[in-house]
Motif scaffolding. Structure first.
Motif, PDB file in Angstrom:
ATOM      1  N   GLN A  10       0.865  -1.184   0.000  1.00  0.00           N
ATOM      2  CA  GLN A  10       0.000   0.000   0.000  1.00  0.00           C
ATOM      3  C   GLN A  10       0.899   1.230   0.000  1.00  0.00           C
ATOM      4  O   GLN A  10       1.616   1.475   0.958  1.00  0.00           O
ATOM      5  CB  GLN A  10      -0.913  -0.013   1.220  1.00  0.00           C
ATOM      6  N   SER A  11       0.841   2.007  -1.078  1.00  0.00           N
ATOM      7  CA  SER A  11       1.815   3.079  -1.261  1.00  0.00           C
ATOM      8  C   SER A  11       1.192   4.296  -1.925  1.00  0.00           C
ATOM      9  O   SER A  11       0.143   4.200  -2.587  1.00  0.00           O
ATOM     10  CB  SER A  11       2.970   2.568  -2.139  1.00  0.00           C
ATOM     11  N   PRO A  42      -0.590  -1.829  -6.398  1.00  0.00           N
ATOM     12  CA  PRO A  42      -1.898  -1.244  -6.731  1.00  0.00           C
ATOM     13  C   PRO A  42      -2.169  -1.171  -8.236  1.00  0.00           C
ATOM     14  O   PRO A  42      -1.322  -1.502  -9.065  1.00  0.00           O
ATOM     15  CB  PRO A  42      -1.803   0.178  -6.138  1.00  0.00           C
ATOM     16  N   VAL A 193      -5.907  -4.473  -2.816  1.00  0.00           N
ATOM     17  CA  VAL A 193      -4.738  -3.610  -2.597  1.00  0.00           C
ATOM     18  C   VAL A 193      -5.010  -2.247  -3.208  1.00  0.00           C
ATOM     19  O   VAL A 193      -5.123  -2.115  -4.434  1.00  0.00           O
ATOM     20  CB  VAL A 193      -3.455  -4.234  -3.193  1.00  0.00           C
ATOM     21  N   ASN A 194      -5.114  -1.251  -2.365  1.00  0.00           N
ATOM     22  CA  ASN A 194      -5.392   0.119  -2.777  1.00  0.00           C
ATOM     23  C   ASN A 194      -4.151   0.987  -2.561  1.00  0.00           C
ATOM     24  O   ASN A 194      -3.190   0.564  -1.918  1.00  0.00           O
ATOM     25  CB  ASN A 194      -6.568   0.681  -1.971  1.00  0.00           C
ATOM     26  N   ARG A 195      -4.176   2.205  -3.067  1.00  0.00           N
ATOM     27  CA  ARG A 195      -3.083   3.159  -2.870  1.00  0.00           C
ATOM     28  C   ARG A 195      -3.455   4.135  -1.757  1.00  0.00           C
ATOM     29  O   ARG A 195      -4.588   4.144  -1.258  1.00  0.00           O
ATOM     30  CB  ARG A 195      -2.789   3.942  -4.147  1.00  0.00           C
ATOM     31  N   VAL A 196      -2.513   4.975  -1.368  1.00  0.00           N
ATOM     32  CA  VAL A 196      -2.767   6.066  -0.425  1.00  0.00           C
ATOM     33  C   VAL A 196      -2.286   7.375  -1.040  1.00  0.00           C
ATOM     34  O   VAL A 196      -1.596   7.391  -2.061  1.00  0.00           O
ATOM     35  CB  VAL A 196      -2.045   5.844   0.928  1.00  0.00           C
ATOM     36  N   GLY A 207      -6.258   4.166   1.265  1.00  0.00           N
ATOM     37  CA  GLY A 207      -5.786   2.811   1.513  1.00  0.00           C
ATOM     38  C   GLY A 207      -6.935   1.853   1.761  1.00  0.00           C
ATOM     39  O   GLY A 207      -7.737   1.595   0.880  1.00  0.00           O
ATOM     40  N   THR A 209      -6.373  -1.210   2.246  1.00  0.00           N
ATOM     41  CA  THR A 209      -5.938  -2.506   1.743  1.00  0.00           C
ATOM     42  C   THR A 209      -6.304  -3.566   2.784  1.00  0.00           C
ATOM     43  O   THR A 209      -6.122  -3.351   3.986  1.00  0.00           O
ATOM     44  CB  THR A 209      -4.421  -2.496   1.497  1.00  0.00           C
ATOM     45  N   ASN A 223      -4.699   1.613   6.865  1.00  0.00           N
ATOM     46  CA  ASN A 223      -5.067   2.897   6.255  1.00  0.00           C
ATOM     47  C   ASN A 223      -3.875   3.843   6.185  1.00  0.00           C
ATOM     48  O   ASN A 223      -4.040   5.057   6.129  1.00  0.00           O
ATOM     49  CB  ASN A 223      -6.226   3.553   7.020  1.00  0.00           C
ATOM     50  N   GLU A 225       0.535   4.181   4.720  1.00  0.00           N
ATOM     51  CA  GLU A 225       1.510   3.646   3.772  1.00  0.00           C
ATOM     52  C   GLU A 225       2.374   2.595   4.451  1.00  0.00           C
ATOM     53  O   GLU A 225       3.145   2.892   5.363  1.00  0.00           O
ATOM     54  CB  GLU A 225       2.396   4.771   3.222  1.00  0.00           C
TER      55      GLU A 225
END
Length: 257
Positions: A10-11, A42, A193-196, A207, A209, A223, A225
């Protein structure tokens, strides 16, 4: 293998900058304190969710695939995530699943996000795929696909359903709810898998994730990185499906294209 270790990365993402993102993710992957079998990145992990793929050099797609193959071989870890990919003067939101031996399998996002105009820029995919890796069967999907349960339906006897995403903050409750629902209704592990961070257009990504088992129990969540680690167990899948047999009672129908 009876168990599989997965890293969920998660980035934040550098806007429309493939080189910077490759460098960032390589550093993250090489510095992981744990040995894993698979790394999940992501959606559009080299650019962010851009609706201007013409801003990205056509050669960047192949560069990223080469990078994934080299890094997978070096780290002995499979790597997956979606990128902007150009082919025959058309653009695709294409997921690559790259194994350490160099094998590469692709999935093109089926449900392009009309609210953002993705359907006007990227070609929609038409085929689901199942990936067999280290004794587990994976069904990879991308972001907006999550809203469509028929497309996610477990008619292929997969063990793991996973989504890579750029899912924004205003609708994150739907993300949380649907990931859990997909695990329960398909009696499979479900991973998102989501981004932030903020993208180049000012949209915020929180996030969330997460990973769920076949009963909807949450195995991982974040929630911020960071890299999350989750271990999947084939015995859990076998035991629950044979005990409860819910998949045997699913409705029988065919998709009409």
């Amino acid at each position: 293998m009876d168990k599989l270790k997965i890293a969920l990365v998660q980035s934040h993402l550098h806007w429309e900058n493939p080189e910077a993102n490759r460098s960032m993710f390589e550093a993250k992957i090489k510095s992981m304190p744990e040995t894993v079998d698979l790394v999940i990145l992501p959606e559009m992990f080299t650019t962010g969710f851009t609706m201007k793929p013409q801003n990205i050099e056509v050669a960047e797609g192949e560069k990223t695939v080469d990078w994934m193959q080299n890094l997978a071989r070096e780290t002995k870890t499979a790597i997956t995530g979606s990128i902007v990919f150009s082919e025959k003067e058309k653009f695709f939101n294409r997921l690559f699943f790259v194994e350490p031996n160099g094998n590469s399998i692709t999935y093109d996002k089926k449900h392009t996000f009309t609210l953002a105009g993705e359907d006007q820029v990227y070609e929609a995919g038409s085929k689901k795929i199942t990936i067999e890796f280290k004794g587990f069967r994976f069904s990879p999907l991308i972001c907006y696909d999550l809203r469509f349960p028929v497309w996610s339906r477990n008619v292929d006897d997969y063990d793991v359903l996973f989504y890579v995403a750029n899912w924004p903050k205003p609708r994150i409750a739907a993300w949380d709810t649907l990931l859990k629902a997909r695990a329960i209704e398909n009696m499979a592990y479900c991973i998102g898998v989501n981004r932030v961070g903020l993208d180049g257009l000012g949209y915020e990504y929180p996030g969330h994730t997460a990973a769920y088992d076949t009963l909807g129990n949450q195995l991982a969540f974040s929630n911020k990185e960071e890299i999350l680690y989750v271990e999947l167990d084939r015995e859990h899948i076998f035991t629950q499906r044979n005990k409860l047999k819910f998949l045997q009672d699913r409705d029988r129908f065919n998709l009409q294209g």
